[in-house]
Design a protein around this motif. Structure first.
Motif, PDB file in Angstrom:
ATOM      1  N   ALA A  10      -0.156  10.643   8.100  1.00 25.57           N
ATOM      2  CA  ALA A  10      -0.905  11.874   8.355  1.00 25.57           C
ATOM      3  C   ALA A  10      -0.492  12.988   7.403  1.00 25.57           C
ATOM      4  CB  ALA A  10      -0.694  12.314   9.804  1.00 25.57           C
ATOM      5  N   GLU A  11       0.763  12.996   6.979  1.00 24.31           N
ATOM      6  CA  GLU A  11       1.270  14.055   6.102  1.00 24.31           C
ATOM      7  C   GLU A  11       1.109  13.720   4.625  1.00 24.31           C
ATOM      8  OE1 GLU A  11       5.286  14.483   7.315  1.00 24.31           O
ATOM      9  OE2 GLU A  11       4.826  15.645   9.104  1.00 24.31           O
ATOM     10  N   ASN A  12       0.607  12.506   4.330  1.00 23.87           N
ATOM     11  CA  ASN A  12       0.437  12.129   2.936  1.00 23.87           C
ATOM     12  C   ASN A  12      -0.585  13.026   2.258  1.00 23.87           C
ATOM     13  OD1 ASN A  12       0.842  10.509   0.618  1.00 23.87           O
ATOM     14  ND2 ASN A  12      -0.961   9.271   1.128  1.00 23.87           N
ATOM     15  N   GLU A  13      -0.314  13.411   1.032  1.00 29.71           N
ATOM     16  CA  GLU A  13      -1.170  14.364   0.329  1.00 29.71           C
ATOM     17  C   GLU A  13      -2.523  13.773  -0.030  1.00 29.71           C
ATOM     18  OE1 GLU A  13       1.085  15.614  -2.984  1.00 29.71           O
ATOM     19  OE2 GLU A  13       2.703  16.457  -1.788  1.00 29.71           O
TER      20      GLU A  13
ATOM     21  N   ASN B 230       0.815  -1.213   0.000  1.00 29.40           N
ATOM     22  CA  ASN B 230       0.000   0.000   0.000  1.00 29.40           C
ATOM     23  C   ASN B 230       0.849   1.264   0.000  1.00 29.40           C
ATOM     24  OD1 ASN B 230      -2.342  -1.455  -0.059  1.00 29.40           O
ATOM     25  ND2 ASN B 230      -2.738  -1.320   2.136  1.00 29.40           N
ATOM     26  N   THR B 231       2.019   1.190   0.664  1.00 29.05           N
ATOM     27  CA  THR B 231       2.925   2.339   0.660  1.00 29.05           C
ATOM     28  C   THR B 231       3.370   2.675  -0.753  1.00 29.05           C
ATOM     29  OG1 THR B 231       3.741   1.940   2.913  1.00 29.05           O
ATOM     30  CG2 THR B 231       5.192   3.159   1.426  1.00 29.05           C
ATOM     31  N   MET B 232       3.756   1.653  -1.491  1.00 30.58           N
ATOM     32  CA  MET B 232       4.231   1.898  -2.860  1.00 30.58           C
ATOM     33  C   MET B 232       3.114   2.390  -3.771  1.00 30.58           C
ATOM     34  SD  MET B 232       7.392   1.360  -2.526  1.00 30.58           S
ATOM     35  CE  MET B 232       7.842   1.587  -4.241  1.00 30.58           C
ATOM     36  N   MET B 233       1.870   2.064  -3.428  1.00 28.77           N
ATOM     37  CA  MET B 233       0.752   2.497  -4.271  1.00 28.77           C
ATOM     38  C   MET B 233       0.229   3.875  -3.893  1.00 28.77           C
ATOM     39  SD  MET B 233      -1.615  -0.873  -5.051  1.00 28.77           S
ATOM     40  CE  MET B 233      -2.048  -1.157  -3.341  1.00 28.77           C
TER      41      MET B 233
ATOM     42  N   ARG C 246       8.270  10.321  -3.262  1.00 29.11           N
ATOM     43  CA  ARG C 246       9.254   9.241  -3.323  1.00 29.11           C
ATOM     44  C   ARG C 246      10.023   9.102  -2.014  1.00 29.11           C
ATOM     45  NH1 ARG C 246      12.005   6.933  -7.719  1.00 29.11           N
ATOM     46  NH2 ARG C 246      11.066   8.473  -9.104  1.00 29.11           N
ATOM     47  N   GLU C 247      10.428  10.240  -1.418  1.00 26.46           N
ATOM     48  CA  GLU C 247      11.208  10.168  -0.180  1.00 26.46           C
ATOM     49  C   GLU C 247      10.376   9.597   0.970  1.00 26.46           C
ATOM     50  OE1 GLU C 247      10.056  14.577  -0.787  1.00 26.46           O
ATOM     51  OE2 GLU C 247      10.679  12.844  -1.991  1.00 26.46           O
ATOM     52  N   ASP C 248       9.065   9.882   0.959  1.00 25.22           N
ATOM     53  CA  ASP C 248       8.205   9.307   1.993  1.00 25.22           C
ATOM     54  C   ASP C 248       8.035   7.802   1.799  1.00 25.22           C
ATOM     55  OD1 ASP C 248       7.900  11.704   3.239  1.00 25.22           O
ATOM     56  OD2 ASP C 248       5.886  12.115   2.501  1.00 25.22           O
ATOM     57  N   LYS C 249       7.948   7.372   0.553  1.00 19.78           N
ATOM     58  CA  LYS C 249       7.877   5.934   0.278  1.00 19.78           C
ATOM     59  C   LYS C 249       9.115   5.220   0.824  1.00 19.78           C
ATOM     60  CE  LYS C 249       5.128   6.031  -3.997  1.00 19.78           C
ATOM     61  NZ  LYS C 249       5.096   5.658  -5.416  1.00 19.78           N
ATOM     62  N   LYS C 250      10.285   5.778   0.512  1.00 21.00           N
ATOM     63  CA  LYS C 250      11.532   5.155   0.961  1.00 21.00           C
ATOM     64  C   LYS C 250      11.619   5.141   2.476  1.00 21.00           C
ATOM     65  CE  LYS C 250      15.546   3.268   0.499  1.00 21.00           C
ATOM     66  NZ  LYS C 250      15.635   1.860   0.055  1.00 21.00           N
ATOM     67  N   ARG C 251      11.199   6.234   3.091  1.00 18.44           N
ATOM     68  CA  ARG C 251      11.264   6.309   4.537  1.00 18.44           C
ATOM     69  C   ARG C 251      10.330   5.293   5.180  1.00 18.44           C
ATOM     70  NH1 ARG C 251       8.856  10.888   8.395  1.00 18.44           N
ATOM     71  NH2 ARG C 251       9.886  10.270  10.334  1.00 18.44           N
TER      72      ARG C 251
ATOM     73  N   THR D   4       4.753   5.170  15.467  1.00 20.01           N
ATOM     74  CA  THR D   4       4.443   6.598  15.539  1.00 20.01           C
ATOM     75  C   THR D   4       5.020   7.338  14.340  1.00 20.01           C
ATOM     76  OG1 THR D   4       4.476   6.486  17.963  1.00 20.01           O
ATOM     77  CG2 THR D   4       4.658   8.665  16.967  1.00 20.01           C
ATOM     78  N   LEU D   5       6.245   6.990  13.968  1.00 28.17           N
ATOM     79  CA  LEU D   5       6.859   7.604  12.784  1.00 28.17           C
ATOM     80  C   LEU D   5       6.084   7.226  11.522  1.00 28.17           C
ATOM     81  CD1 LEU D   5      10.659   7.009  13.560  1.00 28.17           C
ATOM     82  CD2 LEU D   5       9.311   9.076  13.951  1.00 28.17           C
ATOM     83  N   MET D   6       5.625   5.980  11.458  1.00 29.02           N
ATOM     84  CA  MET D   6       4.827   5.556  10.307  1.00 29.02           C
ATOM     85  C   MET D   6       3.546   6.382  10.194  1.00 29.02           C
ATOM     86  SD  MET D   6       5.021   1.403  10.554  1.00 29.02           S
ATOM     87  CE  MET D   6       6.544   0.475  10.312  1.00 29.02           C
ATOM     88  N   ARG D   7       2.867   6.576  11.310  1.00 24.45           N
ATOM     89  CA  ARG D   7       1.605   7.319  11.292  1.00 24.45           C
ATOM     90  C   ARG D   7       1.836   8.792  10.979  1.00 24.45           C
ATOM     91  NH1 ARG D   7      -1.339   3.729  15.954  1.00 24.45           N
ATOM     92  NH2 ARG D   7      -2.912   2.829  14.569  1.00 24.45           N
ATOM     93  N   GLN D   8       2.997   9.303  11.342  1.00 26.06           N
ATOM     94  CA  GLN D   8       3.329  10.670  10.976  1.00 26.06           C
ATOM     95  C   GLN D   8       3.386  10.812   9.452  1.00 26.06           C
ATOM     96  OE1 GLN D   8       7.197  12.001  12.325  1.00 26.06           O
ATOM     97  NE2 GLN D   8       7.361  13.269  10.504  1.00 26.06           N
TER      98      GLN D   8
END
Length: 404
Positions: free
Chosen positions: A284-287, A189-192, A197-202, A277-281
């Protein structure tokens, strides 16, 4: 393009606040450490491994389990392959198992002090009754009929204990399996649905790091069973292994997530929970604010649930009063056993006592080991499998239309 840059610029302070809160502590703590990833002695980076199992010292007789370094170590099986299952079901398995009895984990763990004390009692009783007394009326023994009823009750008690421990073992394996499955779904789901791109990698790196952090969270040694707690630098060595594993994921020792997660570990925080928590951050910031973002959060929720289930098993043993009571009864039973079987076995009392004691006490000892499943399950291999699966998903999507 301008709109995208503007949105990304607005998101940066929110990301930094979580890291800056502990940034000064993190750098001060990390700079004072004498150990680092370079000091790792047991972890082998993936690029340096000859095979997937090259990290493990395999047993000489059973190639599907880790070699036991000490006689008190439990049996630790690795993941089975079709070849292992074929040997496991072999028609000759009973012969092989009998030939390896004295090298088995239950027998060696019971050798001292249990079998030693029982053997001394059985040997002394046999010697006394055969060579010290003049007539049979002076021999020491007890009626075996009543003792047989006690033996049945103790066998039922140890069987119940084994079943209860096996239930904990099975549940622990299910929870670890849920982490693995959820990690793969979350990576997909992350890749989709994660836009940048930087958020995907993170996010992908955090998914990989979650399994590693969970391994060290559930097992003090991080499943590096060759490390001894008695070493004066035990904590530093564990941290070095932990750092080396995370560095194999993040690749950059200046990465903010890497530094933060390492600092949490040094402060003995709940690192897997912090990673979620970092994942949910990021979520939450995903466009993209829609049901797909909600699906990402559901997968993180499942990780937290599995973590909580594992912590429940780790922190809550079977009622200790039951464990102690069973242990006391087994000790009394095994040491009275020679007196009950002497009238029938005579000079063969000692070997017969050991054989009977092994059959009952071995079941109880296996139950004690299964009660702590995260000391037996191959957590390191599970974490490696999660890494491989997530990495494959990342590379598969990166080569297709979701690479942007």
């Amino acid at each position: 393009m301008l709109l995208l840059l503007t949105r990304h610029t607005r998101r940066t302070p929110m990301h930094m606040r979580l890291f800056v809160a502990s940034s000064s502590v993190s750098r001060a703590a990390l700079s004072s450490l004498s150990s680092s990833a370079a000091d790792a002695k047991f972890y082998i980076p993936r690029k340096e491994r000859a095979t997937s199992n090259s990290m493990y010292e395999i047993d000489n007789i059973y190639d599907q389990r880790i070699k036991r370094r000490r006689r008190i170590d439990p049996t630790r099986e690795l993941n089975y392959t079709p070849d292992h299952w074929e040997r496991h079901k072999s028609v000759f398995r009973r012969i092989k198992h009998m030939l390896t009895t004295f090298g088995s984990s239950p027998f060696q763990r019971l050798m001292f002090p249990d079998f030693f004390v029982t053997s001394m009692i059985a040997g002394s009783l046999t010697y006394y009754n055969n060579f010290m007394v003049i007539d049979a009326s002076s021999q020491l023994w007890i009626d075996g009929s009543g003792f047989a009823a006690a033996t049945t009750a103790i066998a039922l008690m140890t069987g119940f204990r084994l079943n209860a421990s096996n239930a904990r073992y099975a549940e622990g394996r299910k929870l670890i399996g849920a982490v693995h499955s959820t990690s793969r779904d979350l990576a997909t789901n992350t890749m989709m649905w994660i836009k940048l791109r930087e958020d995907k990698k993170r996010m992908i790196n955090l998914i990989k790091a979650f399994s590693v952090a969970m391994t060290f969270h559930l097992n003090k040694k991080g499943a590096h069973h060759s490390i001894r707690r008695c070493l004066p630098n035990f904590e530093e060595q564990i941290y070095a292994e932990y750092q080396a594993e995370l560095l194999d994921i993040f690749s950059d020792d200046k990465n903010e997530d890497f530094l933060l997660i390492c600092n949490w570990f040094r402060l003995k925080e709940n690192v897997p929970l912090g990673i979620t928590t970092l994942m949910r951050q990021i979520i939450a910031e995903n466009e993209q604010k829609d049901s797909f973002t909600r699906e990402l959060d559901i997968h993180v929720h499942r990780l937290v649930q599995s973590l909580g289930g594992c912590e429940r098993i780790q922190k809550t043993p079977l009622p200790t009063c039951f464990t102690r009571h069973t242990s006391r009864l087994l000790w009394i039973w095994s040491n009275l056993l020679p007196f009950a079987i002497y009238p029938v076995c005579g000079l063969y009392t000692l070997p017969t006592t050991i054989a009977i004691s092994y059959s009952i006490m071995g079941i109880e000892d296996i139950g004690v080991q299964l009660e702590e499943p995260f000391n037996i399950l191959p957590l390191r291999q599970y974490a490696d499998n999660t890494y491989d699966s997530v990495h494959f998903i990342e590379s598969a999507y990166a080569s297709g239309k979701y690479a942007s």
